[in-house]
Design an enzyme around this catalytic site. Structure first.
Site, mmCIF file in Angstrom:
data_model
loop_
_atom_site.group_PDB
_atom_site.id
_atom_site.type_symbol
_atom_site.label_atom_id
_atom_site.label_comp_id
_atom_site.label_asym_id
_atom_site.label_seq_id
_atom_site.Cartn_x
_atom_site.Cartn_y
_atom_site.Cartn_z
ATOM 1 N N PHE A 75 68.673 41.450 131.612
ATOM 2 C CA PHE A 75 69.474 42.611 132.005
ATOM 3 C C PHE A 75 70.945 42.271 132.148
ATOM 4 C CE2 PHE A 75 69.203 40.828 136.298
ATOM 5 C CZ PHE A 75 70.447 41.166 136.819
ATOM 6 N N GLU A 113 64.265 46.184 130.225
ATOM 7 C CA GLU A 113 63.934 47.592 130.500
ATOM 8 C C GLU A 113 64.873 48.188 131.551
ATOM 9 O OE1 GLU A 113 62.360 44.801 131.030
ATOM 10 O OE2 GLU A 113 60.658 44.972 132.393
ATOM 11 N N LYS A 148 63.818 43.054 121.924
ATOM 12 C CA LYS A 148 63.123 43.647 123.086
ATOM 13 C C LYS A 148 64.056 43.416 124.264
ATOM 14 C CE LYS A 148 61.117 43.238 126.438
ATOM 15 N NZ LYS A 148 61.708 43.748 127.701
ATOM 16 N N CYS A 197 74.402 33.912 134.485
ATOM 17 C CA CYS A 197 73.751 32.602 134.424
ATOM 18 C C CYS A 197 74.775 31.477 134.452
ATOM 19 C CB CYS A 197 72.905 32.491 133.169
ATOM 20 S SG CYS A 197 73.916 32.496 131.710
ATOM 21 N N SER A 257 64.674 34.579 133.051
ATOM 22 C CA SER A 257 64.386 33.650 134.144
ATOM 23 C C SER A 257 63.465 32.513 133.660
ATOM 24 C CB SER A 257 63.760 34.405 135.319
ATOM 25 O OG SER A 257 62.669 35.168 134.870
HETATM 26 P P1 NAD Z 1 63.655 38.263 133.363
HETATM 27 O O1 NAD Z 1 63.059 36.945 133.095
HETATM 28 O O2 NAD Z 1 63.085 39.097 134.465
HETATM 29 O O3 NAD Z 1 63.575 39.191 132.057
HETATM 30 C C1 NAD Z 1 64.031 38.727 130.800
HETATM 31 C C2 NAD Z 1 63.228 39.413 129.706
HETATM 32 O O4 NAD Z 1 61.849 39.040 129.836
HETATM 33 C C3 NAD Z 1 63.280 40.935 129.782
HETATM 34 O O5 NAD Z 1 63.361 41.454 128.482
HETATM 35 C C4 NAD Z 1 61.960 41.295 130.454
HETATM 36 O O6 NAD Z 1 61.485 42.554 130.069
HETATM 37 C C5 NAD Z 1 61.033 40.196 129.958
HETATM 38 N N1 NAD Z 1 59.957 39.901 130.910
HETATM 39 C C6 NAD Z 1 59.994 40.066 132.262
HETATM 40 N N2 NAD Z 1 58.820 39.691 132.801
HETATM 41 C C7 NAD Z 1 58.023 39.275 131.782
HETATM 42 C C8 NAD Z 1 56.690 38.754 131.709
HETATM 43 N N3 NAD Z 1 55.953 38.585 132.798
HETATM 44 N N4 NAD Z 1 56.222 38.419 130.506
HETATM 45 C C9 NAD Z 1 56.960 38.571 129.406
HETATM 46 N N5 NAD Z 1 58.214 39.068 129.409
HETATM 47 C C10 NAD Z 1 58.757 39.403 130.585
HETATM 48 O O7 NAD Z 1 65.228 38.038 133.589
HETATM 49 P P2 NAD Z 1 66.312 39.092 134.051
HETATM 50 O O8 NAD Z 1 66.126 39.396 135.493
HETATM 51 O O9 NAD Z 1 66.388 40.221 133.091
HETATM 52 O O10 NAD Z 1 67.642 38.235 133.849
HETATM 53 C C11 NAD Z 1 68.150 37.364 134.818
HETATM 54 C C12 NAD Z 1 67.708 35.947 134.567
HETATM 55 O O11 NAD Z 1 68.140 35.528 133.276
HETATM 56 C C13 NAD Z 1 68.324 34.952 135.528
HETATM 57 O O12 NAD Z 1 67.356 33.996 135.852
HETATM 58 C C14 NAD Z 1 69.446 34.327 134.719
HETATM 59 O O13 NAD Z 1 69.845 33.042 135.133
HETATM 60 C C15 NAD Z 1 68.825 34.286 133.382
HETATM 61 N N6 NAD Z 1 69.822 34.165 132.334
HETATM 62 C C16 NAD Z 1 69.909 32.980 131.677
HETATM 63 C C17 NAD Z 1 70.866 32.809 130.694
HETATM 64 C C18 NAD Z 1 70.971 31.517 129.956
HETATM 65 O O14 NAD Z 1 71.602 31.502 128.920
HETATM 66 N N7 NAD Z 1 70.362 30.452 130.422
HETATM 67 C C19 NAD Z 1 71.717 33.871 130.373
HETATM 68 C C20 NAD Z 1 71.578 35.067 131.061
HETATM 69 C C21 NAD Z 1 70.620 35.215 132.038
#
Ligand code: NAD
Length: 498
Positions: A150, A177, A174, A282, A227
């Site tokens: 997000f 959401e 994808k 991040c 994450s």
């Molecule tokens: P998230 O892990 O909740 O979601 C990321 C994606 O995974 C979304 O598209 C979501 O729909 C999907 N997802 C969520 N739960 C899932 C599941 N159980 N199974 C499969 N897919 C699933 O992350 P977020 O809250 O959207 O973003 C924030 C996180 O992203 C933070 O931890 C941040 O540090 C990290 N981030 C990392 C970087 C990097 O380059 N390392 C960059 C930006 C954000």
């Protein structure tokens, strides 16, 4: 009735058919402003069908024609900047200037991708043996997918599809959401730029759609950012399904402050990198490590009043420092980490939990929080908080300061502030973290270099964008050729170049 956001498949907006939805909030007001359809497996399969059908013709576009589409896309995104920034800010909650920055950083990867004719060139060795020439080519993989978080709904999809599509792949995104409007709009603009239908598709969804992409054998590669637990899940399952996977996870970036640093500069940089975008980056700096008690006291005395006077306002405001957090649930999670830190014995110098913005009492706002005396064994230090919270860990000396980020489970970014070149150089060489800033607080590499963290911040071995991105989205084929004029005899020993 809230607007329904469906999918973008084969050049068309398609309403969701699963009957499942996810609410999209306006974080400034707390209202539900739209809802995203959550795709079923069969809807994901339709997006993959479209991408599969589009692949042969798109891969056959010569590289210069693909580059022209990227040039046109860049122009269209620039023209649509204000609209994109408003869409982004209204769903994410980051302030408008920061939303423009989100789009702009993505565009820089599109600019990089405009160089694809040169980037995708293979190699050639003439006369590698008697009458033998060897050459290699970088071919696209086919249908590929990007699963995005997000917090950068413009930049991260563009990191991925910018390079992947330029290389001749077709793409299924994808997005999160929580804020899918910008990825949907980017797909429309890609069609307008001249990409054939099916080259860039967007499916909204949750775990069900992610699992469908992981398990579909037609999807050849997956890039994930989000994450760490989900990153690890996607890496493990994606590779078990025979795919190429890069999966980037969470972070806990440290800023080391040596006693000789220019403290005014440190404080100015730290306040922006810790609290900008409400800490939902991040590459934010949620940990400061002053070296020596004197450095810590000087840092805190200058930092605290700045944290107390942060300008927190509606996301659409041009002159706030930060807006609300993305959802109420996330704000409450951040608040629970602050309580955990207090319970662990950290000193709460500024408490942002009770902040409320007049006129927007239902918005997901939080003030800046500053905590001192965090320790390496504190749970609130070990985990990612992802909010406007800065923890100070005091280090006695340089060695301790290098060890803190090096021993942490995350290894995304780190920064050191000092006037001492040799200390900075030693730090950059020794620290066990993927991206390092020297007097730069958020060391996100430029598009033609490459982005990627270490340890639990990155699973897989190839980074985002830059030459590593081209490598990730292509496979190498190597051709050894001989054009004999005479009939050759049989050889039973492996040929060598002696
Ligand atoms: P998230 O892990 O909740 O979601 C990321 C994606 O995974 C979304 O598209 C979501 O729909 C999907 N997802 C969520 N739960 C899932 C599941 N159980 N199974 C499969 N897919 C699933 O992350 P977020 O809250 O959207 O973003 C924030 C996180 O992203 C933070 O931890 C941040 O540090 C990290 N981030 C990392 C970087 C990097 O380059 N390392 C960059 C930006 C954000």
């Amino acid at each position: 009735m809230a607007t329904e956001l469906g999918h973008f498949i084969n050049g068309n907006h398609i309403a969701g058919a699963s009957g499942r939805f996810h609410d999209i909030f306006n974080p400034t007001t707390g209202d539900v402003q739209a809802r995203a359809a959550l795709a079923s497996r069969s809807e994901v399969a339709k997006a993959v069908d479209a991408a599969q059908k589009a692949f042969p013709a798109w891969a056959a576009f010569n590289p210069q024609r693909r580059a022209r589409v990227m040039f046109k896309f860049k122009e269209l995104v620039e023209k649509d900047m204000d609209n994109l920034a408003k869409l982004l800010s209204s769903e994410h909650g980051k302030i408008l200037p920061d939303a423009r920055g989100d789009v702009q950083r993505g565009l820089e990867v599109i600019e990089f991708s405009c160089g694809i004719p040169h980037l995708q060139k293979g190699e050639y060795t003439e006369a590698a043996g008697p009458g033998i020439d060897v050459y290699s080519m970088r071919q696209p993989l086919g249908v590929v997918a990007g699963i995005t978080p997000f917090n950068f709904p413009a930049m991260i999809p563009m990191w991925m599809f910018g390079v992947a599509i330029a290389c001749g792949n077709t793409f299924v995104n994808k997005p999160s959401e929580k804020d899918p409007s910008v990825p949907l709009r980017l797909a429309e603009l890609m069609m307008e730029a001249g990409a054939p239908e099916g080259v860039l598709n967007v499916v909204n969804g949750d775990k069900e759609s992610v699992d469908a992409l992981i398990e579909d054998p037609r999807v050849k590669a997956i890039s994930f950012v989000g994450s760490s637990d989900i990153a690890q899940y996607i890496y493990a399952n994606g590779t078990a399904n025979g795919k190429r996977v890069q999966a980037f996870g969470g972070a806990k970036n440290h800023m080391i402050v040596l006693p000789d640093a220019d403290m005014e500069n440190v404080v100015n940089q730290l306040i922006g990198s810790a609290y900008g975008s409400a800490g939902e980056r991040c590459m934010a700096t949620p940990v400061a490590v002053p070296v020596g008690e004197g450095t810590a006291d000087a840092l805190i005395s200058m930092l605290k009043p700045k944290v107390e006077s942060l300008r927190i306002g509606p996301s659409m405001s041009e002159d706030s420092d930060l807006g609300p957090l993305v959802t109420a649930a996330h704000r409450d999670r951040v608040a629970s980490y602050i309580q955990m830190a207090v319970d662990e014995g950290q000193e709460l110098l500024v408490d942002g939990r009770d902040f409320s913005l007049q006129g927007y009492e239902n918005g997901f706002f939080m003030g800046g929080t500053l905590l001192d005396h965090a320790k390496p064994d504190h749970q609130s230090y070990k985990e990612e908080i992802f909010g406007p919270v800065l923890q100070i860990v005091r280090a006695e000396n340089f060695e301790q300061a290098v060890a803190l980020p090096s021993d942490h489970q995350y290894g995304n970014g780190v920064a050191i502030f000092t006037r001492n070149g040799s200390a900075a150089r030693e730090f950059a060489q020794k620290v066990n973290v993927g991206m390092v800033g020297i007097n730069v607080p958020i060391p996100v590499p430029v598009a033609y270099h490459t982005f990627g963290g270490w340890k639990r911040s990155g699973f897989g071995d190839t980074n985002q964008h830059g030459p590593e991105g081209v490598k990730f989205w292509t496979k190498v084929k190597t051709i050894t050729q001989r054009w004999p004029e005479d009939v050759q005899g049989s050889e039973f020993v492996i040929p060598t170049m002696n």
